[in-house]
Design an enzyme around this catalytic site. Structure first.
Site, short mmCIF file in Angstrom:
data_model
loop_
_atom_site.label_atom_id
_atom_site.label_comp_id
_atom_site.label_asym_id
_atom_site.label_seq_id
_atom_site.Cartn_x
_atom_site.Cartn_y
_atom_site.Cartn_z
N ASP A 13 18.92 -12.00 -16.52
CA ASP A 13 20.09 -12.22 -17.36
C ASP A 13 21.19 -11.20 -17.06
O ASP A 13 20.90 -10.04 -16.75
CB ASP A 13 19.69 -12.12 -18.84
CG ASP A 13 20.77 -12.62 -19.77
OD1 ASP A 13 21.64 -13.38 -19.33
OD2 ASP A 13 20.74 -12.23 -20.95
N HIS A 30 26.49 -14.38 -9.65
CA HIS A 30 25.29 -15.11 -9.25
C HIS A 30 24.89 -14.78 -7.81
O HIS A 30 23.70 -14.67 -7.50
CB HIS A 30 25.52 -16.62 -9.40
CG HIS A 30 25.71 -17.06 -10.83
ND1 HIS A 30 24.81 -16.74 -11.83
CD2 HIS A 30 26.69 -17.78 -11.43
CE1 HIS A 30 25.22 -17.25 -12.97
NE2 HIS A 30 26.36 -17.89 -12.76
N LEU A 124 2.67 -12.08 -1.98
CA LEU A 124 3.23 -12.31 -3.31
C LEU A 124 3.48 -13.79 -3.56
O LEU A 124 4.01 -14.51 -2.71
CB LEU A 124 4.56 -11.55 -3.43
CG LEU A 124 5.34 -11.74 -4.74
CD1 LEU A 124 4.63 -11.07 -5.91
CD2 LEU A 124 6.77 -11.20 -4.60
#
Length: 248
Positions: A13, A30, A124
């Site tokens: 956020d 972004h 991962l």
């Protein structure tokens, strides 16, 4: 006291507020956020995290201004086509959760391709939530189970926690150990509602584009000092939770 994080979730956020605070266009935030995702993915590997799930685009984000949504769609496609290669080269397995039918055909193809290209990677597990909502996911799972019971494929007595989990889009994800939310807000915003049921929460005032590997290390250090009881008060409950995580 937990020793490591098996599954880390992050609500990324603050991209828009970071951009506004620096006098940039929203999309600049972004783009910077995409850079941060790459950096934090590498930092998560350094921290021995096995699963990382991030909230990139919620079901509610379609309500944002059309120009911003269009820019986000373009960024998603560009990220998948260009930046994902480096992640894959680092043995990261990429997945998405959430709806895909509202994305363009070429974006859907790009998502499918990157998932297939990284399917054999063993490092991962990076899962990106796109057009995702926790309530919507639970509703869809409940509707599917109801149809299966109605058609005779299941009996009502067979419905339990494990069955419901198997019908969620998060079915392959283990329970979340730690949720980090950046940007100063202190809520979970319809993210991973089932999988966050016993997660520890960490809220950072930093906007996502300025969140660093050092911030991640601090959050994990704080986590390791906590005692997780999962509704009880003995280590046996923690061991049970870890067994379920290992089976995911």
């Amino acid at each position: 006291m937990p020793k490591n994080i098996h599954h880390l979730a992050i609500i990324m956020d603050g991209n828009r507020r970071w951009a506004h605070s620096h006098g940039f266009e929203v999309l600049k935030g972004h783009h910077q956020g995409a850079d941060t995702l790459e950096a934090i993915s590498r930092a998560a590997i350094d921290q021995k995290v096995d699963w990382l799930t991030v909230f990139a685009f919620s079901s509610e984000n379609w309500q944002r201004p059309a120009a911003e949504v269009k820019g986000l769609m373009s960024l998603m496609k560009r990220f998948i086509l260009t930046r994902s290669k480096e992640l894959i080269d680092n043995n990261i397995r990429l997945r998405t959760i959430g709806r895909r039918d509202r994305f363009s055909d070429d974006l859907q193809v790009a998502i499918d391709d990157v998932e297939k290209s990284s399917a054999m990677n063993t490092g991962l597990n990076l899962t990106v939530a796109l057009d995702y909502g926790g309530c919507q996911d639970l509703t869809a799972a409940a509707a599917q189970i109801a149809c299966e019971v109605e058609s005779g494929l299941l009996k009502a007595s067979q419905v339990n926690d494990d069955l419901l989990k198997s019908r969620l889009s998060t079915r392959v994800l283990p329970p979340v150990d730690l949720l980090i939310r950046t940007g100063g807000e202190q809520r979970i915003s319809n993210f991973l509602l089932w999988d966050l049921s016993y997660a520890e929460l960490h809220f950072s005032d930093r906007y996502w584009p300025e969140f660093t590997a050092q911030d991640l290390a601090m959050a994990i250090s704080d986590y390791t000092k906590r005692e997780r009881r999962f509704g009880g008060d003995s280590g046996e409950i923690h061991q049970l939770h870890m067994v379920k995580s290992d089976l995911a």
